[in-house]
Write a protein that holds these residues in place. Sequence first.
Motif, PDB file in Angstrom:
ATOM      1  N   LYS A 180       3.707  27.439  22.526  1.00  0.00           N
ATOM      2  CA  LYS A 180       3.320  28.563  21.662  1.00  0.00           C
ATOM      3  C   LYS A 180       2.287  28.148  20.617  1.00  0.00           C
ATOM      4  O   LYS A 180       1.277  28.833  20.422  1.00  0.00           O
ATOM      5  CB  LYS A 180       4.569  29.136  20.979  1.00  0.00           C
ATOM      6  CG  LYS A 180       4.280  30.263  20.003  1.00  0.00           C
ATOM      7  CD  LYS A 180       5.554  30.896  19.464  1.00  0.00           C
ATOM      8  CE  LYS A 180       6.419  29.890  18.736  1.00  0.00           C
ATOM      9  NZ  LYS A 180       7.585  30.532  18.070  1.00  0.00           N
ATOM     10  N   THR A 181       2.546  27.017  19.927  1.00  0.00           N
ATOM     11  CA  THR A 181       1.692  26.635  18.799  1.00  0.00           C
ATOM     12  C   THR A 181       0.504  25.758  19.200  1.00  0.00           C
ATOM     13  O   THR A 181      -0.529  25.776  18.528  1.00  0.00           O
ATOM     14  CB  THR A 181       2.510  25.872  17.735  1.00  0.00           C
ATOM     15  OG1 THR A 181       2.929  24.610  18.281  1.00  0.00           O
ATOM     16  CG2 THR A 181       3.728  26.680  17.294  1.00  0.00           C
ATOM     17  N   GLY A 182       0.679  24.954  20.236  1.00  0.00           N
ATOM     18  CA  GLY A 182      -0.397  24.066  20.671  1.00  0.00           C
ATOM     19  C   GLY A 182      -0.560  22.817  19.833  1.00  0.00           C
ATOM     20  O   GLY A 182      -1.439  21.990  20.102  1.00  0.00           O
ATOM     21  N   ARG A 183       0.295  22.649  18.813  1.00  0.00           N
ATOM     22  CA  ARG A 183       0.182  21.483  17.924  1.00  0.00           C
ATOM     23  C   ARG A 183       1.576  20.979  17.585  1.00  0.00           C
ATOM     24  O   ARG A 183       2.475  21.780  17.317  1.00  0.00           O
ATOM     25  CB  ARG A 183      -0.561  21.846  16.636  1.00  0.00           C
ATOM     26  CG  ARG A 183      -1.960  22.402  16.852  1.00  0.00           C
ATOM     27  CD  ARG A 183      -2.601  22.800  15.528  1.00  0.00           C
ATOM     28  NE  ARG A 183      -3.931  23.362  15.694  1.00  0.00           N
ATOM     29  CZ  ARG A 183      -4.186  24.664  15.877  1.00  0.00           C
ATOM     30  NH1 ARG A 183      -3.166  25.533  15.886  1.00  0.00           N
ATOM     31  NH2 ARG A 183      -5.418  25.082  16.033  1.00  0.00           N
ATOM     32  N   LEU A 184       1.730  19.663  17.555  1.00  0.00           N
ATOM     33  CA  LEU A 184       3.051  19.070  17.287  1.00  0.00           C
ATOM     34  C   LEU A 184       2.939  17.953  16.257  1.00  0.00           C
ATOM     35  O   LEU A 184       2.141  17.022  16.403  1.00  0.00           O
ATOM     36  CB  LEU A 184       3.662  18.500  18.572  1.00  0.00           C
ATOM     37  CG  LEU A 184       4.984  17.747  18.415  1.00  0.00           C
ATOM     38  CD1 LEU A 184       6.084  18.666  17.897  1.00  0.00           C
ATOM     39  CD2 LEU A 184       5.406  17.098  19.733  1.00  0.00           C
ATOM     40  N   LEU A 185       3.801  18.062  15.238  1.00  0.00           N
ATOM     41  CA  LEU A 185       3.944  17.017  14.222  1.00  0.00           C
ATOM     42  C   LEU A 185       5.420  16.637  14.185  1.00  0.00           C
ATOM     43  O   LEU A 185       6.280  17.464  13.873  1.00  0.00           O
ATOM     44  CB  LEU A 185       3.484  17.552  12.858  1.00  0.00           C
ATOM     45  CG  LEU A 185       3.634  16.647  11.637  1.00  0.00           C
ATOM     46  CD1 LEU A 185       2.927  15.314  11.837  1.00  0.00           C
ATOM     47  CD2 LEU A 185       3.106  17.344  10.397  1.00  0.00           C
ATOM     48  N   VAL A 186       5.734  15.398  14.560  1.00  0.00           N
ATOM     49  CA  VAL A 186       7.108  14.910  14.580  1.00  0.00           C
ATOM     50  C   VAL A 186       7.327  14.051  13.334  1.00  0.00           C
ATOM     51  O   VAL A 186       6.518  13.167  13.037  1.00  0.00           O
ATOM     52  CB  VAL A 186       7.405  14.076  15.841  1.00  0.00           C
ATOM     53  CG1 VAL A 186       8.894  13.783  15.941  1.00  0.00           C
ATOM     54  CG2 VAL A 186       6.931  14.786  17.093  1.00  0.00           C
TER      55      VAL A 186
END
Length: 318
Positions: free
Chosen positions: A246-252
């Motif tokens: 959905k967002t296309g971006r991931l910050l873990v």
Amino acid sequence: MPTLTPFEAIGAALAEEMRRDPTVLVFGEGVATKRHDLVDEFGPARVRNTPLAEGIIAGTAAGAAATGLRPVIDLLFAPFLCYAMDELVNSAGKLRFISGGQFAFPLVTLAMTGGGWGVGAQHNHNNEAWFVHSPGLKVLMPSSAADFKGLLKSAIRDDNPVLFFIDLALLHQPGEVPDGEHVVPLGKAKVLRPGSDVTLLSYGKTVHACLAAAEQLAAAGIVAEVIDLRSLKPLDEAAFLTSVHKTGRLLVVHEAARIAGVGAEIAAQVAERAFASLRAPIVRLGGPDAPAAASHPLEQAFAPDAAAIVAAARSLCR
């Protein structure tokens, strides 16, 4: 809904499960001293202090589990798990497989982890990834009082050994806990804040830093989705893959060392299974590859804070 601290929520979960199932017992380092109410209700045969001997505590628990009991053991601080590695990893974690599934090994191990009290490196080490990497073990690390209670109840009922990590800084932070029977299934993440621009994925105390960051990002027009993993193994891949699609971006984000941490596994899974949906590189924020400091200001700098999360998310969304 009543308001409880995680310490109180743990006590409530233990009491409810001990009333429900007479095979549940609690022992470990200082449990009878900390939980007078449990001793009063269930007696010293089911709630007892032990010597400071983690290997013996864990070995006794593995034996108790093999004979049909459901032990919950408290080893206090996560670094002390080093003294119980053979019993937890090489015995409890493997015996169900070795027996061909003939035996259950229900065993919950409580251990406090993370910064917040300035207890120094030998008492502060986020080592949860060690146990995620150990076959046969389940690993939990909640961030709210409600999940402390609900996940602990599920862990006690599970027929496998479970490592239940307690983020020390959260232990006395109150939160609402549902009335009555409240059980949270293992292996299910929770979307705490829906969003469309970037996924902030975390567990433990850094969940709260992500929520604070999401508030600041919203003011800048960036709508962040915040997901609390809660369960590190089993891992809810569907939850974070759906969000990344959905967002296309991931910050873990996690306090544990970035190198070979839980975030590295999540990043790998997203790269393998959702690469086409990515609009920017995956970013991991974690602690340094260094022992934790006893100094309170240095300890606070050890874990990613809201400012660092905001900066990383802004960079991703440029």
